[in-house]
Design a protein around this motif. Sequence first.
Motif, PDB file in Angstrom:
ATOM      1  N   TRP A  54      19.663 -61.648  29.568  1.00 48.03           N
ATOM      2  CA  TRP A  54      18.885 -62.671  30.299  1.00 48.03           C
ATOM      3  C   TRP A  54      17.622 -63.144  29.991  1.00 48.03           C
ATOM      4  O   TRP A  54      16.794 -62.928  31.259  1.00 48.03           O
ATOM      5  CB  TRP A  54      18.578 -62.117  32.092  1.00 48.03           C
ATOM      6  CG  TRP A  54      20.467 -61.429  32.407  1.00 48.03           C
ATOM      7  CD1 TRP A  54      21.573 -61.939  31.931  1.00 48.03           C
ATOM      8  CD2 TRP A  54      21.095 -60.528  33.385  1.00 48.03           C
ATOM      9  NE1 TRP A  54      22.617 -61.571  32.608  1.00 48.03           N
ATOM     10  CE2 TRP A  54      21.759 -60.632  33.081  1.00 48.03           C
ATOM     11  CE3 TRP A  54      19.505 -60.375  34.808  1.00 48.03           C
ATOM     12  CZ2 TRP A  54      22.434 -60.069  34.627  1.00 48.03           C
ATOM     13  CZ3 TRP A  54      20.436 -59.080  35.455  1.00 48.03           C
ATOM     14  CH2 TRP A  54      21.631 -59.262  36.257  1.00 48.03           C
ATOM     15  N   ASN A 112       8.786 -52.279  28.952  1.00 45.65           N
ATOM     16  CA  ASN A 112      10.352 -52.560  28.656  1.00 45.65           C
ATOM     17  C   ASN A 112      10.414 -52.275  30.789  1.00 45.65           C
ATOM     18  O   ASN A 112       9.359 -51.614  31.795  1.00 45.65           O
ATOM     19  CB  ASN A 112      11.258 -51.295  28.328  1.00 45.65           C
ATOM     20  CG  ASN A 112      11.437 -49.874  29.493  1.00 45.65           C
ATOM     21  OD1 ASN A 112      11.106 -50.032  30.331  1.00 45.65           O
ATOM     22  ND2 ASN A 112      10.382 -49.066  28.164  1.00 45.65           N
ATOM     23  N   GLY A 113      10.905 -53.359  31.622  1.00 46.52           N
ATOM     24  CA  GLY A 113      11.551 -53.127  32.944  1.00 46.52           C
ATOM     25  C   GLY A 113      11.310 -51.790  33.241  1.00 46.52           C
ATOM     26  O   GLY A 113      10.844 -51.897  34.836  1.00 46.52           O
ATOM     27  N   SER A 114      11.698 -50.941  32.998  1.00 50.10           N
ATOM     28  CA  SER A 114      12.682 -49.790  33.999  1.00 50.10           C
ATOM     29  C   SER A 114      10.774 -48.982  33.744  1.00 50.10           C
ATOM     30  O   SER A 114      10.384 -48.630  35.414  1.00 50.10           O
ATOM     31  CB  SER A 114      13.280 -48.777  32.712  1.00 50.10           C
ATOM     32  OG  SER A 114      14.503 -49.662  32.760  1.00 50.10           O
ATOM     33  N   HIS A 147      17.244 -51.490  39.364  1.00 47.57           N
ATOM     34  CA  HIS A 147      15.885 -52.023  38.119  1.00 47.57           C
ATOM     35  C   HIS A 147      15.330 -51.051  37.729  1.00 47.57           C
ATOM     36  O   HIS A 147      14.571 -51.064  36.989  1.00 47.57           O
ATOM     37  CB  HIS A 147      14.758 -51.148  39.950  1.00 47.57           C
ATOM     38  CG  HIS A 147      14.908 -52.226  41.418  1.00 47.57           C
ATOM     39  ND1 HIS A 147      14.440 -53.271  41.815  1.00 47.57           N
ATOM     40  CD2 HIS A 147      15.488 -51.763  42.252  1.00 47.57           C
ATOM     41  CE1 HIS A 147      14.819 -53.726  42.791  1.00 47.57           C
ATOM     42  NE2 HIS A 147      15.075 -52.531  43.605  1.00 47.57           N
ATOM     43  N   GLU A 218      14.780 -57.456  44.418  1.00 50.43           N
ATOM     44  CA  GLU A 218      14.820 -58.275  43.102  1.00 50.43           C
ATOM     45  C   GLU A 218      14.829 -59.823  43.931  1.00 50.43           C
ATOM     46  O   GLU A 218      15.707 -59.871  45.077  1.00 50.43           O
ATOM     47  CB  GLU A 218      16.596 -58.225  42.934  1.00 50.43           C
ATOM     48  CG  GLU A 218      16.627 -57.547  41.771  1.00 50.43           C
ATOM     49  CD  GLU A 218      17.831 -56.777  41.843  1.00 50.43           C
ATOM     50  OE1 GLU A 218      18.604 -56.933  40.942  1.00 50.43           O
ATOM     51  OE2 GLU A 218      18.791 -56.137  42.412  1.00 50.43           O
ATOM     52  N   ASP A 252      10.699 -57.294  42.051  1.00 51.27           N
ATOM     53  CA  ASP A 252      10.920 -56.859  40.632  1.00 51.27           C
ATOM     54  C   ASP A 252      11.372 -58.650  40.290  1.00 51.27           C
ATOM     55  O   ASP A 252      12.776 -58.688  40.291  1.00 51.27           O
ATOM     56  CB  ASP A 252      12.708 -55.840  41.152  1.00 51.27           C
ATOM     57  CG  ASP A 252      13.176 -55.552  39.464  1.00 51.27           C
ATOM     58  OD1 ASP A 252      12.525 -56.803  38.450  1.00 51.27           O
ATOM     59  OD2 ASP A 252      13.943 -55.006  39.121  1.00 51.27           O
ATOM     60  N   ILE A 254      11.854 -59.008  37.521  1.00 45.04           N
ATOM     61  CA  ILE A 254      12.271 -59.031  35.571  1.00 45.04           C
ATOM     62  C   ILE A 254      12.935 -59.909  35.302  1.00 45.04           C
ATOM     63  O   ILE A 254      13.332 -60.438  34.207  1.00 45.04           O
ATOM     64  CB  ILE A 254      12.313 -57.476  35.263  1.00 45.04           C
ATOM     65  CG1 ILE A 254      11.449 -56.468  35.805  1.00 45.04           C
ATOM     66  CG2 ILE A 254      13.231 -57.069  34.445  1.00 45.04           C
ATOM     67  CD1 ILE A 254      11.622 -55.061  35.786  1.00 45.04           C
TER      68      ILE A 254
END
Length: 448
Positions: A54, A112-114, A147, A218, A252, A254
């Motif tokens: 993604w 990074n997203g986390s 998430h 999200e 979120d 992301i």
Amino acid sequence: MNEWIKKDLKYIWHPCSQMKDYETLSPMIIEKGEGIYLYDINGKKYLDVISSWWCNLLGHCNPKINEAIKKQIDNLEHVIFANFSHKPAITLCERLTKILPKGLCKFNFTDNGSSAIEAAMKVSFQYHEQTGNPQKTKFMALTDAYHGETIGALSVGDCDLYTKLYKPILMDIIRIKAPDCYRCPYGKTRDNCCCECFEDAEKQFEKFGNETAAILVEPLLQGSAGMKIYPPLYLKKLREICDKYNVHLLADEIATGFGRTGKMFAFDHAEVSPDIMCLSKGLTGGYMPCAMFVTTQKIYDAFYDDYNSGKAFMHSHTYSGNPLACSAANAVLDILEDESILKQAQENAIYFNKIIKDKFLPHKNVGEVRSIGLINAIELVKNKATKEPLESRLRTGYQIYKKALKKGVILRPLGDIIYFNPPLIIEKKDMDLVTDIALECLKEILPE
Ligand SMILES: *Cc1c(COP(=O)(O)O)cnc(C)c1O
């Protein structure tokens, strides 16, 4: 077996994999990417219709992004981001301010997203602590949420596949029942709903609102849950209730940012702003690890004081604000601005959704086709009338994935939900091709 595959299996522990599965399906060793195609070491090509997890937004080896990184690397590859800064990061933030939902103007980089999620949670907690609400120590999140997978991010998530085993070491989260538009418990459809399901949020806010720092969502698309899509009205209602209880609305984005949902950000559909937004994935076009949370002047101001007040946000990552990543991100914005990519993607999205509905809906095991932007998901069920799921132990989605790979399409279903989440530049002929191949595979695994 190819020597590279042998060596791969000797050394590498792949993410999110039962390594034993590689006995029957060895890893694809990819040598080259171009546009929406990947090429393995034997020259076989694969249509990357999942945007390499993604994140690939504008095609692999996009000439403009490549150029931007090459130019940057000869000047500066990295520099400490505390006390130091650089033009690529400054430019990026200035430009993002102009396209982000109103009010989001202070940028904190992670890699990074986390980690962006966790930094955002920390900042929310600390804000309340420093503005006279030290009792706000809890977080809310939706059922089926995803998430990220570090311990804090995993805690707010709720996908059993990733979370269940680790429950004993995770934080307690206040869970709100997420909208479930395919199997709506209120008997509504996507056309006639007023988010009746929001009543669970109301209940939880009434009980726990005063001790809650933030709610994570999200927006519009619960990706890992199986591309579950819900209406913008839900976000509007969240905005209202968050204001009422002084709870931060933490978006979120992301997975949804940068045009994935047909607008630049999913929150744009709801025409409200979150208090904090997390970005990653498409941010660099899927090129470089880079992430951030963006927040408001109001939250920022609660940290701004003399050093000895102890109010600073003492959070850092070594690669925060990496200049190569920022250059890639600036090139992504150049392309989005110059080439009317979003407009084209919106037009193509209508076509894509139509051919998917036409081809797949007649199949006896297709329960629903749902879409937002270019993202389309096909939910496979055992029984269309009752919406009873397929037995998960049969791994139907995985069987389809293996078939599709042989035919040169990367599908990677989420359980028994086949989805397409292609780079925004996908053309109609490739939409025709992937949908034909996916349907063929579906029929081979689940004959009519
Ligand atoms: C991918 C993703 C994350 C985690 O990002 P990583 O970079 O993989 O840590 C968090 N939230 C959502 C919605 C995502 O899609």
